[in-house]
Design an enzyme around this catalytic site. Structure first.
Site, PDB file in Angstrom:
ATOM      1  N   LYS A  35      23.620 -26.529  40.107  1.00 44.61           N
ATOM      2  CA  LYS A  35      24.159 -27.089  41.350  1.00 44.61           C
ATOM      3  C   LYS A  35      23.941 -26.107  42.497  1.00 44.61           C
ATOM      4  CE  LYS A  35      28.730 -25.393  39.991  1.00 44.61           C
ATOM      5  NZ  LYS A  35      29.987 -25.763  39.335  1.00 44.61           N
ATOM      6  N   ARG A 130      42.015 -30.636  39.050  1.00 47.13           N
ATOM      7  CA  ARG A 130      41.152 -31.115  40.131  1.00 47.13           C
ATOM      8  C   ARG A 130      40.657 -32.509  39.763  1.00 47.13           C
ATOM      9  NH1 ARG A 130      36.840 -26.352  41.102  1.00 47.13           N
ATOM     10  NH2 ARG A 130      36.159 -27.343  39.171  1.00 47.13           N
ATOM     11  N   TYR A 253      28.748  -3.404  66.393  1.00 48.11           N
ATOM     12  CA  TYR A 253      29.805  -4.126  67.102  1.00 48.11           C
ATOM     13  C   TYR A 253      31.180  -3.595  66.711  1.00 48.11           C
ATOM     14  CZ  TYR A 253      26.470  -7.705  68.549  1.00 48.11           C
ATOM     15  OH  TYR A 253      25.425  -8.368  69.106  1.00 48.11           O
ATOM     16  N   MET A 301      24.506 -10.327  63.023  1.00 40.18           N
ATOM     17  CA  MET A 301      23.847 -11.585  62.651  1.00 40.18           C
ATOM     18  C   MET A 301      22.509 -11.355  61.945  1.00 40.18           C
ATOM     19  SD  MET A 301      22.815 -14.885  64.971  1.00 40.18           S
ATOM     20  CE  MET A 301      24.452 -15.340  65.466  1.00 40.18           C
TER      21      MET A 301
HETATM   22  C1  LIG Z   1      29.927 -25.100  38.005  1.00 43.29           C
HETATM   23  C2  LIG Z   1      30.300 -25.709  36.739  1.00 43.29           C
HETATM   24  C3  LIG Z   1      29.965 -25.102  35.517  1.00 43.29           C
HETATM   25  C4  LIG Z   1      29.323 -23.731  35.432  1.00 43.29           C
HETATM   26  O1  LIG Z   1      30.283 -22.727  35.689  1.00 43.29           O
HETATM   27  P1  LIG Z   1      29.909 -21.179  35.604  1.00 43.29           P
HETATM   28  O2  LIG Z   1      31.207 -20.474  35.790  1.00 43.29           O
HETATM   29  O3  LIG Z   1      28.961 -20.908  36.727  1.00 43.29           O
HETATM   30  O4  LIG Z   1      29.293 -20.956  34.287  1.00 43.29           O
HETATM   31  C5  LIG Z   1      30.267 -25.790  34.356  1.00 43.29           C
HETATM   32  N1  LIG Z   1      30.867 -26.996  34.388  1.00 43.29           N
HETATM   33  C6  LIG Z   1      31.219 -27.598  35.537  1.00 43.29           C
HETATM   34  C7  LIG Z   1      31.910 -28.914  35.509  1.00 43.29           C
HETATM   35  C8  LIG Z   1      30.962 -26.970  36.751  1.00 43.29           C
HETATM   36  O5  LIG Z   1      31.311 -27.567  37.882  1.00 43.29           O
END
Ligand SMILES: *Cc1c(COP(=O)(O)O)cnc(C)c1O
Length: 356
Positions: A35, A130, A253, A301
């Site tokens: 992802k 969640r 800065y 930046m």
């Molecule tokens: C992001 C995610 C993972 C992977 O998690 P890591 O901590 O990066 O290994 C696995 N399952 C779900 C549902 C996720 O959203």
């Protein structure tokens, strides 16, 4: 190339880390989580290193389509599922697997007319609070899914909130096993932390993300020492200027850093517009000309400034590693009060990528 900043993606490291995950869970199939543009590493480049996986997990339809276009024909799981009719059409068209975590998603599948049944991951909320069905409602959801003609295989899934900490997974594992008790089907529970540290949660499919990129789920580089994981990204640049400042002279800065003695400061072509954290404080590790040193002054930046006291030979053009093979991203993250995940995902479009 007008600026020397570069993110090098090490496909051999990705392949190595996938092999490490397989050794951790030799009986499980592996869903590589890619992802967020493969945690900032680029989907296509990561595919080169991860193509021996059994499946991929991601969120965006666009990324799923990209994987199909690259030529991946195996499973692709949408980790949050789809919630609109148009999503379901795409899921059908590209033969994606979708997460179902609520009745709304089930209802859309019940109303859908698909070319073939879609495989789903039915998600239980075992304590993260969640996404997912409460354990007490899980069996009913499974029965409803099973009787839906648009749904094919059902994998039972949950996600851990504390697999990387002392709290651990036992409580959630217990909730999951009660809620899924007696239900047939593959099980998918483990993120990287559970893959590494909780073999009792491996079951049929593991879902590692961060470990594939060579960083630690616990946020500490010490947490993955000895596991032979390798960083999948090196963020590198060069000095584009060197300043010698007198005692009392300040840098950048806000004049947050003041020199105590006459010293040399290096200016690095990398700033927060490249995704480097502006909050990185004085002392954040960085390697210059092969020597480990630190950031001084505020990250701006397009540039940041480093202490050259320990690097007498460094000059314009000297190589700088912001993180990677010599500077663990986890150490940079600790200095910034965050985790490696956030730093790698934050790399912006303007940083050129080199795939090796
Ligand atoms: C992001 C995610 C993972 C992977 O998690 P890591 O901590 O990066 O290994 C696995 N399952 C779900 C549902 C996720 O959203």
């Amino acid at each position: 190339m007008p600026r020397p900043l570069l993110a090098t993606i090490h496909t051999a490291a990705l392949a190595n880390n996938l092999a490490v995950a397989r050794r951790c869970a030799p009986k499980s199939k592996l869903l590589a989580v890619v992802k967020a543009n493969a945690y900032g590493h680029g989907l296509a480049s990561s595919f080169q290193g991860l193509c021996s996986t059994d499946g991929f997990g991601l969120l965006d339809l666009e990324e799923a389509v990209k994987l199909r276009e690259i030529g991946w024909v195996g499973p692709i799981l949408l980790l949050e599922g789809g919630s609109r009719q148009t999503d379901i059409d795409m899921i059908d068209r590209y033969s994606l697997t979708t997460t179902v975590h609520c009745d709304e998603q089930l209802r859309i599948l019940e109303m859908a007319r698909l070319s073939k049944p879609v495989n789903i991951h039915l998600k239980m909320n075992s304590g993260m609070n969640r996404l997912g069905y409460a354990a007490g409602k899980y069996r009913a959801a499974w029965e409803r899914a099973r009787s839906c003609p648009s749904i094919g295989q059902i994998t039972l899934m949950t996600h851990f909130s504390d697999a990387e900490s002392e709290i651990g997974i036992l409580n959630q594992l217990d909730v999951f096993e009660h809620g899924a008790n007696g239900i047939m089907g593959s099980r998918s529970l483990s993120n990287s932390a559970a893959t590494l540290w909780h073999p009792n949660a491996h079951f049929d499919w593991i879902r590692p993300g961060i470990m594939l990129y060579g960083a630690s789920p616990s946020g500490l580089s010490s947490g993955i020492k000895g596991l032979s994981l390798q960083p999948a990204m090196t963020l590198s640049s060069e000095l584009i200027a060197v300043q010698t400042i007198d005692p009392g002279g300040s840098v950048g800065y806000g004049s947050t850093f003041k020199a105590r003695e006459r010293m040399r400061i290096g200016v690095v072509a990398c700033g927060y517009a490249d995704g480097y954290a502006r909050c990185a404080p004085e002392g954040t590790p960085v390697q210059v000309d092969g020597v480990q040193t630190q950031i001084v002054g505020r990250v701006s930046m397009d540039m940041l400034t480093v202490d050259l006291s320990l690097c007498p030979h460094a000059n314009i053009g000297s190589p700088v590693e912001l993180w990677g093979v010599h500077v663990p991203i986890d150490d940079v993250a600790v200095a910034c009060g965050t985790i490696g995940y956030e730093l790698m995902c934050a790399i912006t479009q303007r940083v050129p990528m080199y795939i090796e």
